[in-house]
Write a protein that holds these residues in place. Structure first.
Motif, PDB file in Angstrom:
ATOM      1  N   SER A   1       1.478  -2.041   5.818  1.00  0.00           N
ATOM      2  CA  SER A   1       2.979  -2.607   5.493  1.00  0.00           C
ATOM      3  C   SER A   1       2.604  -3.312   3.827  1.00  0.00           C
ATOM      4  O   SER A   1       3.527  -3.044   3.113  1.00  0.00           O
ATOM      5  CB  SER A   1       3.434  -3.489   6.311  1.00  0.00           C
ATOM      6  N   ILE A   2       1.314  -3.844   3.964  1.00  0.00           N
ATOM      7  CA  ILE A   2       1.109  -4.538   2.314  1.00  0.00           C
ATOM      8  C   ILE A   2       1.176  -3.292   1.463  1.00  0.00           C
ATOM      9  O   ILE A   2       1.584  -3.738   0.343  1.00  0.00           O
ATOM     10  CB  ILE A   2      -0.177  -5.515   2.617  1.00  0.00           C
ATOM     11  N   ALA A   3       0.321  -2.327   1.985  1.00  0.00           N
ATOM     12  CA  ALA A   3      -0.047  -1.231   0.863  1.00  0.00           C
ATOM     13  C   ALA A   3       1.327  -0.679   0.508  1.00  0.00           C
ATOM     14  O   ALA A   3       1.430  -0.370  -0.699  1.00  0.00           O
ATOM     15  CB  ALA A   3      -0.880  -0.226   1.406  1.00  0.00           C
ATOM     16  N   ALA A   4       2.201  -0.443   1.206  1.00  0.00           N
ATOM     17  CA  ALA A   4       3.538   0.113   1.288  1.00  0.00           C
ATOM     18  C   ALA A   4       4.300  -0.507   0.171  1.00  0.00           C
ATOM     19  O   ALA A   4       5.087  -0.003  -0.573  1.00  0.00           O
ATOM     20  CB  ALA A   4       4.248   0.415   2.476  1.00  0.00           C
ATOM     21  N   CYS A   5       4.501  -1.834   0.375  1.00  0.00           N
ATOM     22  CA  CYS A   5       4.948  -2.959  -0.606  1.00  0.00           C
ATOM     23  C   CYS A   5       4.571  -2.739  -1.935  1.00  0.00           C
ATOM     24  O   CYS A   5       5.313  -2.541  -2.842  1.00  0.00           O
ATOM     25  CB  CYS A   5       5.077  -4.186  -0.067  1.00  0.00           C
ATOM     26  N   LEU A   6       3.452  -2.830  -1.808  1.00  0.00           N
ATOM     27  CA  LEU A   6       2.629  -2.916  -3.293  1.00  0.00           C
ATOM     28  C   LEU A   6       2.840  -1.670  -4.086  1.00  0.00           C
ATOM     29  O   LEU A   6       3.168  -1.508  -5.101  1.00  0.00           O
ATOM     30  CB  LEU A   6       1.140  -3.258  -3.159  1.00  0.00           C
ATOM     31  N   SER A   7       2.727  -0.501  -3.410  1.00  0.00           N
ATOM     32  CA  SER A   7       2.842   0.888  -4.023  1.00  0.00           C
ATOM     33  C   SER A   7       4.446   1.091  -4.436  1.00  0.00           C
ATOM     34  O   SER A   7       4.570   1.551  -5.413  1.00  0.00           O
ATOM     35  CB  SER A   7       2.349   2.059  -2.725  1.00  0.00           C
ATOM     36  N   LEU A   8       5.187   0.661  -3.525  1.00  0.00           N
ATOM     37  CA  LEU A   8       6.600   1.067  -3.749  1.00  0.00           C
ATOM     38  C   LEU A   8       7.028   0.244  -4.937  1.00  0.00           C
ATOM     39  O   LEU A   8       7.718   1.079  -5.838  1.00  0.00           O
ATOM     40  CB  LEU A   8       7.563   0.573  -2.458  1.00  0.00           C
ATOM     41  N   PHE A   9       6.888  -0.869  -4.863  1.00  0.00           N
ATOM     42  CA  PHE A   9       7.314  -1.840  -5.808  1.00  0.00           C
ATOM     43  C   PHE A   9       6.635  -1.443  -7.473  1.00  0.00           C
ATOM     44  O   PHE A   9       7.415  -1.466  -8.462  1.00  0.00           O
ATOM     45  CB  PHE A   9       7.066  -3.152  -5.749  1.00  0.00           C
ATOM     46  N   ARG A  10       5.207  -1.107  -7.411  1.00  0.00           N
ATOM     47  CA  ARG A  10       4.641  -0.776  -8.408  1.00  0.00           C
ATOM     48  C   ARG A  10       5.288   0.736  -9.216  1.00  0.00           C
ATOM     49  O   ARG A  10       5.368   0.651 -10.215  1.00  0.00           O
ATOM     50  CB  ARG A  10       2.914  -0.459  -8.082  1.00  0.00           C
ATOM     51  N   GLN A  11       5.474   1.609  -8.114  1.00  0.00           N
ATOM     52  CA  GLN A  11       6.004   2.863  -8.673  1.00  0.00           C
ATOM     53  C   GLN A  11       7.417   2.916  -9.043  1.00  0.00           C
ATOM     54  O   GLN A  11       7.830   3.568 -10.218  1.00  0.00           O
ATOM     55  CB  GLN A  11       5.833   3.980  -7.838  1.00  0.00           C
ATOM     56  N   CYS A  12       8.299   1.986  -8.333  1.00  0.00           N
ATOM     57  CA  CYS A  12       9.664   2.073  -8.476  1.00  0.00           C
ATOM     58  C   CYS A  12      10.361   1.037  -9.301  1.00  0.00           C
ATOM     59  O   CYS A  12      11.360   1.071  -9.891  1.00  0.00           O
ATOM     60  CB  CYS A  12      10.292   2.015  -7.068  1.00  0.00           C
ATOM     61  N   MET A  13       9.657  -0.182  -9.270  1.00  0.00           N
ATOM     62  CA  MET A  13      10.520  -1.306  -9.939  1.00  0.00           C
ATOM     63  C   MET A  13       9.615  -1.537 -11.188  1.00  0.00           C
ATOM     64  O   MET A  13       9.048  -2.577 -11.526  1.00  0.00           O
ATOM     65  CB  MET A  13      10.150  -2.750  -9.101  1.00  0.00           C
ATOM     66  N   ASN A  14       9.833  -0.503 -12.174  1.00  0.00           N
ATOM     67  CA  ASN A  14       9.111  -0.614 -13.252  1.00  0.00           C
ATOM     68  C   ASN A  14       9.843  -0.671 -14.687  1.00  0.00           C
ATOM     69  O   ASN A  14       9.850  -0.539 -15.753  1.00  0.00           O
ATOM     70  CB  ASN A  14       8.299   0.748 -13.608  1.00  0.00           C
ATOM     71  N   ARG A  15      11.230  -1.290 -14.429  1.00  0.00           N
ATOM     72  CA  ARG A  15      12.306  -1.420 -15.355  1.00  0.00           C
ATOM     73  C   ARG A  15      12.757  -2.958 -15.268  1.00  0.00           C
ATOM     74  O   ARG A  15      13.038  -3.357 -14.081  1.00  0.00           O
ATOM     75  CB  ARG A  15      13.284  -0.688 -15.460  1.00  0.00           C
TER      76      ARG A  15
END
Length: 397
Positions: free
Chosen positions: A314-328
């Motif tokens: 779950s930690i990996a999912a959150c880190l990965s999701l926000f790094r890839q999608c929250m970039n603006r």
């Protein structure tokens, strides 16, 4: 594409947005606790209830939501907090760093424990006793209930971790750097890296849980209660963030914006699958213990094995999701990020009073939970914006 790092502060926006998202999860978690099927209220000593307010309307779907959150979100909060500690210690020195932490953590903690948390528990006292007399409430709150800590337990424990880190920094700051380099070098071998992280987290959780019991909170500590079996677990998560924060960890762990080269939907899927295994084990393991096929220790050990895997996924999912999608940069997310700390501090009272107000209403549990969540989040956010108009308060919060 906009950079994921703020030009003004050189901070990764996606990390700030992730921290604010976890704060929202905390509010949702507390909003849901009144409506789970396992919720229970103990009138004789309401602090032993599963939540300050327990409604007659229940929904098993909220059991799943609460259980999923519980396995990872506070560990992730400590990991994220640890990422920035070494940088602060190196820039300010231990004494100045701790002075800043006292101002940012101790003062809000005291205000919360002296005013905000007692107000949050007042409806519980009324439901338990049928009276709302302030003098009787205060006496009962401090003696019979032994001064409940509420959500600010995170704050005092974080300060404790900061103090430990500052002392170790004075003794050997190179330890954190060497460990951080070792971890980032190890990340070039993803399976080994994941195995090491899993082993460290498992060792920090399972033995203590088996010794003191799962879901065991320390009692008689007043506003310094904590879930005892998870103290080392949270310290390990904090320490991993601390050591990684000494390095350029993002360039090592993320390849083409993907955590360990794996796309975010895979991590999310793995997170859901691993939690599903935890749910299955919780049901199946209890049956096997009851039938005598497993000892209680074996059942809990199997449970912890799956819990650590679920937490990491779950930690990996959150880190990965926000790094890839929250970039603006986003105005909404930036506002939430700026107000997240204050929201965490003030939300509990809004949650409990809204739950209390909805007790007579015979609406489905899911609807009630959504109303409490939306109301508590909005009111906490607005309160934070109002408080932060004061420059002194804004400097702390």
């Amino acid at each position: 594409m906009e950079s994921t790092t703020s030009r003004k502060t050189d901070r990764a926006l996606w990390l700030d947005y992730l921290r604010s998202f976890i704060t929202v999860l905390v509010v949702a978690h507390h909003a849901a606790l009144a409506y789970t099927t396992f919720a229970r209220f103990v009138p004789t000593r309401y602090i032993e209830s599963t939540a300050p307010i327990v409604d007659q309307q229940r929904w098993v779907g909220l059991d799943v939501f609460v259980g999923f959150n519980d396995l990872f979100f506070m560990a992730l909060m400590y990991f994220l907090s640890g990422l920035f500690v070494y940088r602060g210690l190196s820039r300010k020195g231990p004494k100045a760093y701790l002075a800043d932490r006292v101002a940012r953590l101790v003062v809000p903690f005291l205000i919360a424990e002296l005013l905000l948390i007692p107000l949050a528990y007042w409806p519980s006292f009324y439901l338990a006793t049928g009276t709302s007399r302030l003098d009787v409430f205060v006496s009962d709150y401090l003696t019979s209930q032994q001064w409940p800590v509420g959500p600010p337990w995170f704050i005092w424990l974080l300060l404790f971790f900061d103090v430990i880190t500052a002392l170790l920094f004075q003794w050997s700051s190179a330890f954190f750097v060497k460990t951080g380099r070792w971890l980032t070098n190890l990340s070039q071998h993803p399976l080994r890296f994941c195995a090491v992280l899993y082993g460290l987290l498992f060792v920090s959780l399972a033995p203590l849980s088996l010794y003191v019991g799962h879901f065991t909170w320390v009692g008689n500590w007043g506003p310094f209660d904590v879930q005892l079996n998870r103290v080392l677990f949270y310290l390990m998560a904090f320490g991993l963030g601390l050591c990684l924060g000494t390095t350029d960890w993002q360039s090592h762990l993320f390849r083409h914006e993907k955590l360990l080269g794996v796309n975010w939907p895979v991590w999310v899927g793995l997170s859901l699958l691993s939690y599903g295994l935890v749910r299955v084990e919780a049901e199946f393991g209890a049956q096997q213990v009851g039938l005598g096929h497993l000892t209680e220790t074996q059942g809990y050990l199997l449970y912890d094995i799956l819990v650590v895997g679920s937490c990491l996924a779950s930690i990996a999912a959150c880190l990965s999701l926000f790094r890839q999608c929250m970039n603006r940069p986003s105005k909404g997310w930036s506002s939430l990020s700026a107000n997240a700390y204050a929201i965490y501090l003030v939300h509990y009272g809004f949650v409990t009073w809204l739950q209390f107000a909805l007790l007579p209403v015979e609406w489905p549990a899911g609807i009630k939970c959504l109303l409490v969540f939306a109301g508590a989040t909005s009111l906490s956010w607005l309160s934070s914006q109002w408080l932060r108009k004061n420059d002194t308060i804004a400097g702390v919060l």
